[in-house]
Motif scaffolding. Structure first.
Motif, mmCIF file in Angstrom:
data_model
loop_
_atom_site.group_PDB
_atom_site.id
_atom_site.type_symbol
_atom_site.label_atom_id
_atom_site.label_comp_id
_atom_site.label_asym_id
_atom_site.label_seq_id
_atom_site.Cartn_x
_atom_site.Cartn_y
_atom_site.Cartn_z
ATOM 1 N N ARG A 95 5.072 -4.294 -8.362
ATOM 2 C CA ARG A 95 3.659 -3.914 -8.275
ATOM 3 C C ARG A 95 2.707 -5.037 -8.655
ATOM 4 O O ARG A 95 1.581 -5.077 -8.207
ATOM 5 N N GLU A 122 4.753 1.449 1.246
ATOM 6 C CA GLU A 122 5.834 1.655 0.276
ATOM 7 C C GLU A 122 6.652 2.890 0.643
ATOM 8 O O GLU A 122 7.883 2.897 0.518
ATOM 9 N N LYS A 123 5.993 3.923 1.098
ATOM 10 C CA LYS A 123 6.690 5.147 1.506
ATOM 11 C C LYS A 123 7.687 4.847 2.623
ATOM 12 O O LYS A 123 8.830 5.311 2.589
ATOM 13 N N VAL A 124 7.278 4.055 3.603
ATOM 14 C CA VAL A 124 8.172 3.678 4.702
ATOM 15 C C VAL A 124 9.352 2.881 4.158
ATOM 16 O O VAL A 124 10.507 3.121 4.535
ATOM 17 N N GLN A 141 0.856 -1.183 0.000
ATOM 18 C CA GLN A 141 0.000 0.000 0.000
ATOM 19 C C GLN A 141 0.897 1.240 0.000
ATOM 20 O O GLN A 141 2.069 1.180 0.393
ATOM 21 N N ARG A 142 0.351 2.351 -0.424
ATOM 22 C CA ARG A 142 1.125 3.585 -0.607
ATOM 23 C C ARG A 142 1.916 3.975 0.647
ATOM 24 O O ARG A 142 3.097 4.280 0.581
ATOM 25 N N ASN A 143 1.269 3.957 1.807
ATOM 26 C CA ASN A 143 1.952 4.368 3.036
ATOM 27 C C ASN A 143 3.048 3.373 3.434
ATOM 28 O O ASN A 143 4.086 3.767 3.964
ATOM 29 N N ARG A 165 10.667 2.935 1.152
ATOM 30 C CA ARG A 165 11.548 3.796 0.351
ATOM 31 C C ARG A 165 12.301 4.807 1.224
ATOM 32 O O ARG A 165 13.498 5.030 1.031
ATOM 33 N N GLU A 166 11.621 5.415 2.191
ATOM 34 C CA GLU A 166 12.273 6.411 3.044
ATOM 35 C C GLU A 166 13.339 5.797 3.943
ATOM 36 O O GLU A 166 14.285 6.473 4.335
ATOM 37 N N SER A 167 13.187 4.526 4.266
ATOM 38 C CA SER A 167 14.191 3.843 5.081
ATOM 39 C C SER A 167 15.241 3.129 4.210
ATOM 40 O O SER A 167 16.095 2.418 4.731
ATOM 41 N N ASN A 168 15.149 3.321 2.894
ATOM 42 C CA ASN A 168 16.070 2.732 1.914
ATOM 43 C C ASN A 168 16.052 1.205 1.885
ATOM 44 O O ASN A 168 16.988 0.587 1.391
ATOM 45 N N ASP A 210 14.142 -0.450 0.069
ATOM 46 C CA ASP A 210 13.941 -0.820 -1.335
ATOM 47 C C ASP A 210 15.259 -1.038 -2.073
ATOM 48 O O ASP A 210 15.282 -1.636 -3.138
#
Length: 112
Positions: A101, A85-87, A81-83, A89-92, A94
């Motif tokens: 997807r 995925e944000k976590v 989910q978007r939120n 990506r922001e924590s690297n 990924d």
């Protein structure tokens, strides 16, 4: 937190998580997740049903990715989910664990 396992073609194990991957959720599935990942080279963790990801949940995913990498395998995350995925990506995370997807991308990620 719920965990389901499905075996797909080409030796791919799909782990479906559903719920909150927070402190309680991660602790609830930790042992079962490790067992599901142990000895597997191709692992897809479906996060479509995970609506919250905390640091202990990240640790669970990274631990699984390290287990797979230790035997020449790979763990990927599917459809967060978007939120969530944000976590990631922001924590690297990924950069260590690929994010896809669609399940159709699995062949490319695993080189099949």
């Amino acid at each position: 937190m719920k965990l389901q396992i499905a075996e797909l073609d080409h030796g791919i194990s799909k782990i479906l998580l559903d719920g909150r991957l927070d402190l309680d959720g991660a602790l609830a599935i930790d042992a079962e997740f490790k067992d599901a990942v142990a000895g597997k080279r191709r692992i897809v963790v479906d996060l479509a049903g995970v609506d919250y990801l905390a640091s202990l949940g990240i640790r669970t995913l990274v631990s699984g990715a390290k287990m797979a990498a230790g035997i020449g395998g790979k763990l990927v995350v599917l459809a967060p989910q978007r939120n969530v995925e944000k976590v990631l990506r922001e924590s690297n995370i990924d950069t260590l664990i690929p994010i896809i997807r669609d399940i159709a991308e699995v062949d490319l990620v695993f080189g099949l």
